[in-house]
Every structure is written in structure tokens, then in C-alpha cells.
Design a protein around this motif. Structure first.
Motif, mmCIF file in Angstrom:
data_model
loop_
_atom_site.group_PDB
_atom_site.id
_atom_site.type_symbol
_atom_site.label_atom_id
_atom_site.label_comp_id
_atom_site.label_asym_id
_atom_site.label_seq_id
_atom_site.Cartn_x
_atom_site.Cartn_y
_atom_site.Cartn_z
ATOM 1 N N GLY A 6 -3.855 -4.879 20.094
ATOM 2 C CA GLY A 6 -2.447 -5.160 19.813
ATOM 3 C C GLY A 6 -2.267 -6.588 19.328
ATOM 4 N N LEU A 7 -2.919 -7.533 20.023
ATOM 5 C CA LEU A 7 -2.839 -8.935 19.619
ATOM 6 C C LEU A 7 -3.333 -9.114 18.188
ATOM 7 C CD1 LEU A 7 -4.053 -11.312 22.468
ATOM 8 C CD2 LEU A 7 -1.758 -10.984 21.553
ATOM 9 N N PHE A 11 -3.450 -6.909 15.707
ATOM 10 C CA PHE A 11 -2.559 -6.374 14.676
ATOM 11 C C PHE A 11 -1.260 -7.172 14.599
ATOM 12 C CE2 PHE A 11 -5.352 -2.637 15.185
ATOM 13 C CZ PHE A 11 -5.775 -2.563 13.876
ATOM 14 N N LEU A 12 -0.805 -7.688 15.756
ATOM 15 C CA LEU A 12 0.385 -8.547 15.736
ATOM 16 C C LEU A 12 0.131 -9.785 14.891
ATOM 17 C CD1 LEU A 12 2.166 -8.851 19.194
ATOM 18 C CD2 LEU A 12 2.985 -7.842 17.073
ATOM 19 N N LYS A 60 0.433 -8.981 11.382
ATOM 20 C CA LYS A 60 1.795 -8.688 10.978
ATOM 21 C C LYS A 60 2.672 -9.936 10.957
ATOM 22 C CE LYS A 60 4.947 -4.891 11.485
ATOM 23 N NZ LYS A 60 4.646 -4.353 10.152
ATOM 24 N N ASN A 83 -0.812 -15.959 6.179
ATOM 25 C CA ASN A 83 -0.598 -15.891 4.735
ATOM 26 C C ASN A 83 -0.168 -17.214 4.129
ATOM 27 O OD1 ASN A 83 -1.113 -13.173 4.966
ATOM 28 N ND2 ASN A 83 1.028 -12.689 5.340
ATOM 29 N N LEU A 84 -0.651 -18.307 4.716
ATOM 30 C CA LEU A 84 -0.250 -19.572 4.127
ATOM 31 C C LEU A 84 -0.900 -19.692 2.763
ATOM 32 C CD1 LEU A 84 -2.831 -21.898 5.257
ATOM 33 C CD2 LEU A 84 -1.803 -20.801 7.209
ATOM 34 N N SER A 111 -7.652 -9.667 8.745
ATOM 35 C CA SER A 111 -8.063 -8.266 8.738
ATOM 36 C C SER A 111 -9.554 -8.103 8.481
ATOM 37 C CB SER A 111 -7.259 -7.506 7.695
ATOM 38 O OG SER A 111 -7.212 -8.259 6.508
ATOM 39 N N PHE A 134 -0.532 3.349 6.737
ATOM 40 C CA PHE A 134 0.128 2.185 7.332
ATOM 41 C C PHE A 134 0.085 1.059 6.295
ATOM 42 C CE2 PHE A 134 -4.278 2.535 8.681
ATOM 43 C CZ PHE A 134 -4.812 1.396 8.143
ATOM 44 N N ASN A 135 0.932 0.105 6.487
ATOM 45 C CA ASN A 135 1.039 -1.015 5.577
ATOM 46 C C ASN A 135 1.370 -2.205 6.455
ATOM 47 O OD1 ASN A 135 1.181 -2.293 3.115
ATOM 48 N ND2 ASN A 135 2.495 -0.715 2.231
ATOM 49 N N ILE A 136 0.363 -2.902 6.901
ATOM 50 C CA ILE A 136 0.669 -3.955 7.873
ATOM 51 C C ILE A 136 1.222 -5.184 7.167
ATOM 52 C CG2 ILE A 136 -0.960 -3.232 9.658
ATOM 53 C CD1 ILE A 136 -2.789 -5.506 8.691
#
Lengths: 336, 127
Positions: free
Chosen positions: A98-99, A101-102, A105, A110-111, A133, A334-336
Motif C-alpha cells: 500500500g505504501l 502504491f501510495l 500515486k 514526478n519532479l 514503479s 489501472f492507471n496509477i
């Protein structure tokens, strides 16, 4: 006079354990013949020793204890403990998944990094890549292989060092070659996707094996395959080759850096960019592999293996679905 | 800890993360005007970097169409774009605009772009 004894063995988790136990026990002078039954978790021994079964179990346990096995006359009641561990491992594993994928997200990875790609950018991109990823493919593979290697008690630290060395050297050299040639090698999307799918299948199999699902239901792979694995697990070139192979695994950042290396125009600049990138990914990957080793030898080892198994299965599924989407076989789920 | 409480924790974890993900994914994005027609050619603008945006676009069928994929400091998967239906497969420059000629789209046949690891994608519908 030959006597036959049947002992219960604890700690068997793979088909290769049979071979290992038979090898070690067969070398002992007091043992005439030995046969391991993985399904029943028993060892059938023929011995000339006049000592009591308890004594023999104790002597022989000394020999295989370093490999994580114990012999006993009475069946040790570990079944219940095993059962509890998986229930602890599921929430722990899910929590880390969970951590992960969070983090993907959240968008903090994405800097935008502007300007021309220098070795310094390569290093920073490597740091980001190692928690991005890409971790699902490369990190998942490293975690599953490391946990497996530690579990099988192969000289793990040496293998990890070889893996990381192989990775650093091949990234640097291949980066240099890209820079010198100015031509794409290994940047074929279909090829990397197929490689990624293979990696994800390896992760799924190892993950199921680590959680104990595979061994519990006795869906073990044919022992021929395990013999093969066991042989290559001990070879020096294997970790080097896997380190080399990670160059071609699907990872957006790796592929971007390869393009940067190939458009850099010279062997030296390609070499520097790719080695800086590989160095950037090193801390996280080293943490995964050496962390596995230290957990594997600690007292929480069963919990660690099962939790790692859950994490690896999750990452493996993510990588597998992604690979199938990339090949156009299925539509994105899915589209994270 | 007993098994029941561990199962409860598992369900709680699934619930919390599931909630965050569903909340994050739904929330209809405001309609972005990313389609323009200039000199008889339709341009569809897509931003690439940490995924594609907008994820779903709507454009007209029957006129020559080009995608403009814009990157700014992107090194992640979204800069490795493949659009299978038009045989496009390319590593986009970290910063810049890439033009993809997608021919004359047919109504009802969407165009799908995915990144090389498959976790980011976008869709352009034509009508």
C-alpha cells in the motif's frame, strides 16, 4: 548391525532441501543410507550406531542446523505457529505494498528535471527510479531472489556483492557502448516487455514459494528444475549475469537514461551517465538485498520470508499486468 | 495477537488504501480543451510525465489528426510511449514536443497509448 530410524525433519521448504539434507547426512560416517520424504517431512535412516534415536537425532541435527533444518524423534508442533505467521505476514506485506502504491500515486516522484543530462542528473534520476514503479520489477526481483538465496542458505552476502558489482559494471560498460555507437541496443519495447513478464513470473513463483503456499500444497516444481536452480545458485556467474540482465528490464528511468547515454556522443559520457544512474539506484537495492540477509538470519525470519513473499506477489502481479498491457494483450486495468 | 484481530487489521489496511485509491482515481477531471484544428489538421495535445494527461480525450473522426505529446523534465515510464494501432514506439526527449501522425481516425475506434511498463495509459476517442 544395521538399524532403521525414522525422524521428523523441520525446516524443509523446497525440493532442493531433499538433495541438500541427503548430501549432508550421507557424508556422515554413522549413516549408511538416507532418504528424505518431503511430503511427510520425515527422514529414513539406516545406521550402525547403537545410540538411542534421540542421541542420533541430536548428533545429526548439529550437522544440518547451519542449513536451517532440525531432526527430531517426535514431530515438532510447528504447524500452528506457521499458520499464525501467515496471518501476521498478510497485513505486514499489504501495508508495504500500500505504501509503495501510495508513493507512486502521490506524484512526489514526478519532479521535473530539466536541462541536459549530466552524470549528476543520472545519479538523481537513479535515486528516484529506485523508489519508483521500477522498484516493482527490479526491486521485486532483487527482493525475491535475495530472500530465496538467504532462505536456501547459499553464501548470500557474496552473491549480493557479485550482483551489485555485475549491475554497476554492466550499466557503466553498456552505457559507454551506447554512447560510442550512438545506436539503440536493447531499447526495443517488445523485448523489454517480454523480459519484464519473465521477471514477473519468476517473482510470482518465488513469492508463492516464500509465503509457503507452494510447499504447503505440494505444488512443487519438478525436481529437475530445482536441481538446475540449485546448481546455478552456487555459480559465481549467476548473480553477475542477473546484474547484467537488469539493464534490459523494463523501467522507464533506465530506458530514458539509455537514450541519454546514446545521444551523449562518446564512450566516456555514456559510461559516466549510466554508472551514475546505477550508483543512484544502489542504496535502495542494497538495502533490499542485505536487509533480506540480516532478517533471514534473525529471529523474525519466518515472518520476514512470508511478508516478503506477499510483497513480491503483489509487485509481480503489477509487473505482469503492466507487461501484458504494454504488449497490447490486455487493456489497462489501472492507471496509477 | 490472535487470528481474528490480525484479519481485522488486514481488512482495515485494504479498506484504507482502497478508499484512498478509489477517491484518487474517480473525481471526474474538468473537461480540458486539448483538441484544436489548424489548417485542416486536428491536433490533440497530451502531457506526458508521471502519467498522461488528460487520460481520456474526445476528438473528431474523419480529419487528418496528429498527437502532440509534450514532455517537460520527464524521465519516468510515460516518456516511453507506444501506440500500437499506428505502430508508434519511441523514447520521448526529456523535454520537448513530439508529433505523432495518427492518420485519419475512424469514428468509434479509439486510440490508446501506453508506456513501456504498462502502468500509464491514455485514450483518445473519436466521434
Amino acid at each position: 548391525m544395521l538399524k532403521k530410524h525414522t525422524f521428523h525433519v523441520a525446516g524443509t521448504h523446497c525440493a532442493s532441501c531433499k538433495i541438500l539434507i541427503e548430501d549432508v547426512l550421507g557424508e556422515q560416517s554413522l549413516v549408511k543410507s538416507v532418504e528424505v520424504n518431503l511430503r511427510k517431512e520425515t527422514v529414513l535412516l539406516e545406521t550402525e550406531s547403537e545410540e538411542t534415536p534421540e542421541e542420533i537425532a541430536k548428533i545429526l541435527t548439529e550437522k544440518i542446523k547451519p542449513n536451517g533444518y532440525t531432526l527430531s524423534v517426535e514431530k515438532t508442533v510447528s504447524e500452528n505457529i506457521k499458520y499464525d505467521v501467515i496471518w501476521k505476514a498478510i497485513p505486514v506485506g499489504l501495508f508495504f505494498l500500500g505504501l509503495f502504491f501510495l508513493l507512486q500515486k502521490s506524484g512526489i516522484l514526478n519532479l521535473g528535471i530539466g536541462g541536459t543530462t549530466t552524470p549528476l542528473t543520472g545519479f538523481v534520476v537513479g535515486l528516484i527510479a529506485s523508489v519508483s514503479s521500477c522498484l516493482a520489477v527490479v526491486g521485486g526481483l532483487v527482493l525475491s531472489l535475495s530472500a530465496k538465496v538467504s532462505q536456501d542458505n547459499v553464501s548470500d552476502k557474496k552473491n549480493f556483492i557479485l550482483f551489485h558489482a555485475g549491475r554497476l559494471v554492466s550499466f557503466a560498460v553498456l552505457g559507454g557502448i551506447l554512447g560510442a555507437l550512438g545506436q539503440a541496443i536493447g531499447i526495443n519495447f517488445t523485448f523489454t516487455s517480454i523480459l519484464g513478464i519473465i521477471a514477473s513470473i519468476v517473482m510470482l513463483v518465488l513469492g508463492l514459494n516464500l509465503t509457503g503456499v507452494l510447499s504447503k500444497n505440494h505444488i512443487t516444481l519438478p525436481s529437475g528444475i530445482f536441481n538446475f536452480f540449485r546448481k546455478i545458485e552456487h555459480k559465481t556467474f549467476t548473480p553477475l549475469a542477473i546484474g547484467f540482465g537488469t539493464f534490459f528490464l523494463p523501467c522507464g528511468f533506465t530506458q530514458s537514461m539509455q537514450v541519454a547515454a546514446l545521444s551523449s556522443g562518446s564512450f566516456v559520457s555514456g559510461f559516466l551517465i549510466m554508472s551514475a544512474f546505477a550508483l543512484g539506484t544502489l542504496p535502495m537495492l542494497a538495502l533490499l538485498s542485505f536487509g533480506s540477509a540480516s532478517f533471514a538470519h534473525g529471529k523474525h525470519a519466518p515472518l520476514f520470508f512470508k511478508s516478503a513473499g506477499i510483497v513480491v506477489i503483489g509487485l509481480g502481479l503489477f509487473a505482469l499486468l503492466g507487461g501484458l498491457v504494454a504488449l497490447g494483450i490486455i487493456n489497462p486495468l489501472f492507471n496509477i | 495477537m490472535n487470528k481474528t484481530s490480525l484479519i481485522a487489521i488486514t481488512i482495515l489496511i485494504l479498506g484504507v488504501f482502497g478508499f484512498v485509491f478509489i477517491m484518487g482515481s474517480s473525481g471526474n477531471p474538468a473537461v480540458v480543451k486539448n483538441v484544436e484544428v489548424k489548417d485542416g489538421i486536428q491536433y490533440v495535445n497530451i502531457d506526458a510525465g508521471g502519467g498522461y494527461s488528460p487520460k481520456v480525450s474526445l476528438a473528431k473522426a474523419g480529419i487528418p489528426t496528429k498527437l502532440i505529446v509534450k514532455t517537460s523534465g520527464s524521465f519516468d515510464c510515460s516518456s516511453l510511449l507506444s501506440i500500437r494501432s499506428v505502430g508508434f514506439e519511441k523514447v520521448l526527449p526529456p523535454t520537448g514536443e513530439t508529433e505523432v501522425d495518427v492518420g485519419v481516425p475512424v469514428a468509434g475506434v479509439p486510440l490508446r497509448g501506453v508506456c513501456s511498463m504498462g502502468m500509464y495509459s491514455f485514450l483518445v476517442n473519436f466521434e
